[in-house]
Motif scaffolding. Structure first.
Motif, PDB file in Angstrom:
ATOM      1  N   LEU A 207       7.771  -2.710   3.647  1.00 44.22           N
ATOM      2  CA  LEU A 207       8.684  -3.625   4.355  1.00 44.22           C
ATOM      3  C   LEU A 207      10.146  -3.365   4.007  1.00 44.22           C
ATOM      4  CD1 LEU A 207       6.489  -6.804   4.179  1.00 44.22           C
ATOM      5  CD2 LEU A 207       7.383  -5.775   6.291  1.00 44.22           C
ATOM      6  N   ARG A 208      10.396  -2.696   2.918  1.00 38.85           N
ATOM      7  CA  ARG A 208      11.765  -2.291   2.581  1.00 38.85           C
ATOM      8  C   ARG A 208      12.103  -0.950   3.212  1.00 38.85           C
ATOM      9  NH1 ARG A 208      12.427  -1.393  -3.029  1.00 38.85           N
ATOM     10  NH2 ARG A 208      14.642  -1.525  -2.698  1.00 38.85           N
ATOM     11  N   ALA A 209      11.091  -0.120   3.471  1.00 36.85           N
ATOM     12  CA  ALA A 209      11.312   1.248   3.927  1.00 36.85           C
ATOM     13  C   ALA A 209      11.429   1.383   5.440  1.00 36.85           C
ATOM     14  CB  ALA A 209      10.178   2.147   3.435  1.00 36.85           C
ATOM     15  N   GLU A 210      10.841   0.446   6.159  1.00 34.41           N
ATOM     16  CA  GLU A 210      10.775   0.574   7.616  1.00 34.41           C
ATOM     17  C   GLU A 210      11.042  -0.775   8.276  1.00 34.41           C
ATOM     18  OE1 GLU A 210       7.622   2.727   9.392  1.00 34.41           O
ATOM     19  OE2 GLU A 210       7.088   3.723   7.521  1.00 34.41           O
TER      20      GLU A 210
ATOM     21  N   ALA B  43      15.992 -13.404   0.397  1.00 34.78           N
ATOM     22  CA  ALA B  43      16.651 -13.156  -0.885  1.00 34.78           C
ATOM     23  C   ALA B  43      17.103 -11.716  -1.085  1.00 34.78           C
ATOM     24  CB  ALA B  43      15.723 -13.583  -2.024  1.00 34.78           C
ATOM     25  N   GLY B  44      16.967 -10.894  -0.088  1.00 34.86           N
ATOM     26  CA  GLY B  44      17.481  -9.536  -0.193  1.00 34.86           C
ATOM     27  C   GLY B  44      16.416  -8.476  -0.279  1.00 34.86           C
ATOM     28  N   ARG B  45      16.474  -7.544   0.655  1.00 41.57           N
ATOM     29  CA  ARG B  45      15.496  -6.462   0.716  1.00 41.57           C
ATOM     30  C   ARG B  45      15.721  -5.406  -0.355  1.00 41.57           C
ATOM     31  NH1 ARG B  45      12.133  -6.667   4.869  1.00 41.57           N
ATOM     32  NH2 ARG B  45      12.652  -8.139   6.504  1.00 41.57           N
ATOM     33  N   GLN B  46      16.864  -5.427  -1.004  1.00 36.25           N
ATOM     34  CA  GLN B  46      17.173  -4.374  -1.975  1.00 36.25           C
ATOM     35  C   GLN B  46      16.695  -4.683  -3.386  1.00 36.25           C
ATOM     36  OE1 GLN B  46      18.020  -1.495  -0.780  1.00 36.25           O
ATOM     37  NE2 GLN B  46      17.919  -2.563   1.184  1.00 36.25           N
TER      38      GLN B  46
ATOM     39  N   MET C 222       4.416  -3.308   8.932  1.00 39.10           N
ATOM     40  CA  MET C 222       3.192  -4.108   8.959  1.00 39.10           C
ATOM     41  C   MET C 222       2.044  -3.324   9.586  1.00 39.10           C
ATOM     42  SD  MET C 222       4.710  -7.821   9.964  1.00 39.10           S
ATOM     43  CE  MET C 222       5.850  -8.683   8.890  1.00 39.10           C
ATOM     44  N   ALA C 223       2.315  -2.645  10.690  1.00 37.35           N
ATOM     45  CA  ALA C 223       1.279  -1.834  11.341  1.00 37.35           C
ATOM     46  C   ALA C 223       0.817  -0.718  10.404  1.00 37.35           C
ATOM     47  CB  ALA C 223       1.797  -1.266  12.654  1.00 37.35           C
ATOM     48  N   ARG C 224       1.744  -0.124   9.696  1.00 37.90           N
ATOM     49  CA  ARG C 224       1.404   0.952   8.761  1.00 37.90           C
ATOM     50  C   ARG C 224       0.518   0.431   7.636  1.00 37.90           C
ATOM     51  NH1 ARG C 224       6.011   4.562   5.652  1.00 37.90           N
ATOM     52  NH2 ARG C 224       4.579   5.607   4.223  1.00 37.90           N
ATOM     53  N   PHE C 225       0.841  -0.768   7.125  1.00 33.65           N
ATOM     54  CA  PHE C 225       0.032  -1.360   6.065  1.00 33.65           C
ATOM     55  C   PHE C 225      -1.373  -1.669   6.574  1.00 33.65           C
ATOM     56  CE2 PHE C 225      -1.771  -4.778   3.587  1.00 33.65           C
ATOM     57  CZ  PHE C 225      -1.538  -4.362   2.286  1.00 33.65           C
ATOM     58  N   VAL C 226      -1.468  -2.297   7.740  1.00 32.81           N
ATOM     59  CA  VAL C 226      -2.773  -2.645   8.306  1.00 32.81           C
ATOM     60  C   VAL C 226      -3.607  -1.393   8.538  1.00 32.81           C
ATOM     61  CG1 VAL C 226      -3.920  -3.589  10.360  1.00 32.81           C
ATOM     62  CG2 VAL C 226      -2.048  -4.851   9.285  1.00 32.81           C
ATOM     63  N   ASP C 227      -3.013  -0.373   9.141  1.00 34.64           N
ATOM     64  CA  ASP C 227      -3.738   0.881   9.368  1.00 34.64           C
ATOM     65  C   ASP C 227      -4.215   1.478   8.048  1.00 34.64           C
ATOM     66  OD1 ASP C 227      -3.302   0.647  12.088  1.00 34.64           O
ATOM     67  OD2 ASP C 227      -1.663   2.112  12.125  1.00 34.64           O
ATOM     68  N   GLY C 228      -3.338   1.486   7.053  1.00 32.26           N
ATOM     69  CA  GLY C 228      -3.694   2.026   5.750  1.00 32.26           C
ATOM     70  C   GLY C 228      -4.812   1.245   5.081  1.00 32.26           C
ATOM     71  N   LEU C 229      -4.738  -0.067   5.175  1.00 27.90           N
ATOM     72  CA  LEU C 229      -5.762  -0.901   4.531  1.00 27.90           C
ATOM     73  C   LEU C 229      -7.118  -0.734   5.214  1.00 27.90           C
ATOM     74  CD1 LEU C 229      -6.271  -2.873   2.262  1.00 27.90           C
ATOM     75  CD2 LEU C 229      -5.541  -4.726   3.783  1.00 27.90           C
ATOM     76  N   ARG C 230      -7.126  -0.682   6.524  1.00 26.20           N
ATOM     77  CA  ARG C 230      -8.393  -0.464   7.243  1.00 26.20           C
ATOM     78  C   ARG C 230      -8.981   0.908   6.903  1.00 26.20           C
ATOM     79  NH1 ARG C 230      -8.029  -3.042  13.274  1.00 26.20           N
ATOM     80  NH2 ARG C 230      -7.726  -5.165  12.554  1.00 26.20           N
ATOM     81  N   ARG C 231      -8.119   1.911   6.861  1.00 26.91           N
ATOM     82  CA  ARG C 231      -8.566   3.266   6.542  1.00 26.91           C
ATOM     83  C   ARG C 231      -9.102   3.320   5.104  1.00 26.91           C
ATOM     84  NH1 ARG C 231      -4.381   5.352   8.177  1.00 26.91           N
ATOM     85  NH2 ARG C 231      -3.228   5.590   6.236  1.00 26.91           N
TER      86      ARG C 231
END
Length: 128
Positions: free
Chosen positions: A30-33, A78-81, A39-48
């Motif tokens: 969520l900080r990188a993209e 509170a800040g993404r950094q 979120m889609a990347r996380f869901v895809d990764g978790l399912r895989r």
């Protein structure tokens, strides 16, 4: 970054992926993209990852999306950094699987529907 790579590459040992690591991976993505892509990347990764373990039934749509939305909100407020250590300290309640009890009745999260699709929160959030 190595944790995310191991997660997405399905090389992370199952014994090394606990709730805290799920939150850390989501925080990093969520900080990188942009949020929806992360979120889609996380869901895809978790399912895989669950399928790689031979346990696709471990994936829970409502729990996954609820945590992603809350983590994203906390980052925005509170800040993404913030570094992971600071985020984990400031948002310690995210590191407890019990957090969703604020938002969901136990029977809702235990339902087959909540496992298959995102279900909106159905418990009153405590004041504070």
């Amino acid at each position: 970054e190595r944790l995310v790579a191991a997660f997405e590459g399905c090389t992370l040992p199952a014994a090394a992926l606990h709730h805290r690591e799920h939150v850390q991976i989501a925080w990093w993505l969520l900080r990188a993209e942009p949020p929806l892509r992360a979120m889609a990347r996380f869901v895809d990764g978790l399912r895989r990852y669950a399928a790689h373990l031979g346990k696709p039934e471990l994936y829970h749509e409502t729990i996954t999306w609820a945590y992603l939305v809350v983590i994203n909100e906390r980052l925005e407020r509170a800040g993404r950094q913030r570094a992971w250590a600071e985020f984990a300290r400031d948002e310690a309640d995210l590191l407890s699987p019990a957090l969703l009890g604020r938002y969901y009745r136990p029977e809702t999260l235990a339902s087959p529907l909540a496992r298959r699709v995102f279900v909106l929160p159905d418990a009153a959030r405590p004041a504070g």
